[in-house]
Write an enzyme that holds these catalytic residues in place. Sequence first.
Site, short mmCIF file in Angstrom:
data_model
loop_
_atom_site.label_atom_id
_atom_site.label_comp_id
_atom_site.label_asym_id
_atom_site.label_seq_id
_atom_site.Cartn_x
_atom_site.Cartn_y
_atom_site.Cartn_z
N TYR A 1 2.84 0.22 24.17
CA TYR A 1 3.11 1.36 25.04
C TYR A 1 4.45 1.96 24.61
O TYR A 1 5.38 2.11 25.39
CB TYR A 1 3.10 0.97 26.52
N LEU A 2 4.50 2.28 23.34
CA LEU A 2 5.76 2.58 22.67
C LEU A 2 6.41 3.86 23.20
O LEU A 2 5.73 4.84 23.49
CB LEU A 2 5.53 2.68 21.16
N GLY B 1 12.65 4.35 22.84
CA GLY B 1 13.48 3.15 22.62
C GLY B 1 12.91 2.33 21.48
O GLY B 1 13.61 1.97 20.53
N HIS B 2 11.59 2.05 21.55
CA HIS B 2 10.95 1.31 20.46
C HIS B 2 11.07 2.08 19.13
O HIS B 2 11.32 1.49 18.08
CB HIS B 2 9.44 1.13 20.72
N ASP C 1 17.33 -5.34 26.44
CA ASP C 1 17.02 -6.75 26.72
C ASP C 1 18.12 -7.60 26.10
O ASP C 1 17.89 -8.34 25.14
CB ASP C 1 15.65 -7.10 26.15
N LYS D 1 15.08 3.67 28.89
CA LYS D 1 13.64 3.77 28.59
C LYS D 1 13.01 2.38 28.66
O LYS D 1 13.58 1.42 28.14
CB LYS D 1 13.43 4.35 27.20
N ARG E 1 7.86 -0.23 31.52
CA ARG E 1 7.63 -0.46 32.95
C ARG E 1 8.01 0.74 33.81
O ARG E 1 7.65 0.78 34.99
CB ARG E 1 8.37 -1.72 33.42
O1 PAF Z 1 10.91 -7.24 24.04
C1 PAF Z 1 9.68 -7.36 24.02
O2 PAF Z 1 8.93 -6.38 24.06
C2 PAF Z 1 9.07 -8.75 23.93
O3 PAF Z 1 9.79 -9.67 24.70
C3 PAF Z 1 8.89 -9.25 22.49
C4 PAF Z 1 10.21 -9.43 21.79
C5 PAF Z 1 8.03 -8.27 21.71
C6 PAF Z 1 8.17 -10.61 22.50
O4 PAF Z 1 6.92 -10.53 23.08
#
Ligand code: PAF
Length: 284
Positions: free
Chosen positions: A32-33, A36-37, A150, A184, A187
């Site tokens: 669900y990019l 941020g990704h 994170d 971002k 969730r």
């Molecule tokens: O940050 C995330 O999206 C997840 O914790 C990861 C690093 C892909 C592991 O499932």
Amino acid sequence: MKLVKTIKEVREEVKQWKREGKTIGFVPTMGYLHDGHMSLVDKSVSQNDRTVVSVFVNPTQFGPGEDLESYPRDIEHDAKLCEEHGAALVFNPEPEEMYDEMFCTYVEMSGLTEELCAKTRPTHFRGVCTVVSKLFNIVTPDRAYFGEKDAQQLAVIRRMVKDLSMDIEIVGCPIVREEDGLAKSSRNTYLNEKERAAATVLSRSLRIGKRLVECGERSCGAVEAAIRAEVEREPLAKVDYVKIVDAETMKPVKKIDRPVLVAEAVYIGKTRLIDNFSFTEEKQ
Ligand code: PAF
């Protein structure tokens, strides 16, 4: 760009690249990019010959009653974005491909996984360390990219790579925010309109904390209290934690006399969101 579902296909592709002397960057995601990704993908594409993105909603990092089933998924959209941003391979395994029925080996960490998110999600980091180790073994990247949103996860992965002597450079990338400051996150899609407006309290409360620290406040209790008070002014918000920890060990500190992470987790309605900032005193 290739979209593959099996470990075997990833290994074949990666082996060929290695024969050709290519470097490999890796961006592990749960899909669900969002921007941020994609900032991680962009960084990887700029630093490596080939970029692999994994899209896998990892069951072992979700606790009972958490959002494993409802976690948003859209692999077509994710694959399209990865292609547009120059990734070479997307790995989107089914849970059975990663965990067969006999699966019983986990990567467990102590210390860094006792505070912050671990208090509410006690098995979360065991699942993260396990899946990331597996993914590292499958992709065998030169570099792997993780978001600073994170922050505890990033510290945990850095420690795991050091402790287990994994030959992978871990690259942390800055938090990407919406225009109103909300970090971002996949969730964020759970939030209704009122909750979405209320969610700005995370970044706003942290800005208050940051200003205090930048103006010289060194008592963690005082900074945490100011952040908590701002969150508590928002009726739809409920604090899970507001905590200042040592940036490397993730252990709580009383005084800001070393590099620290100022982190919070807040429920907006039923949705638990996290945010943070890091602070290191500039040497005179
Ligand atoms: O940050 C995330 O999206 C997840 O914790 C990861 C690093 C892909 C592991 O499932």
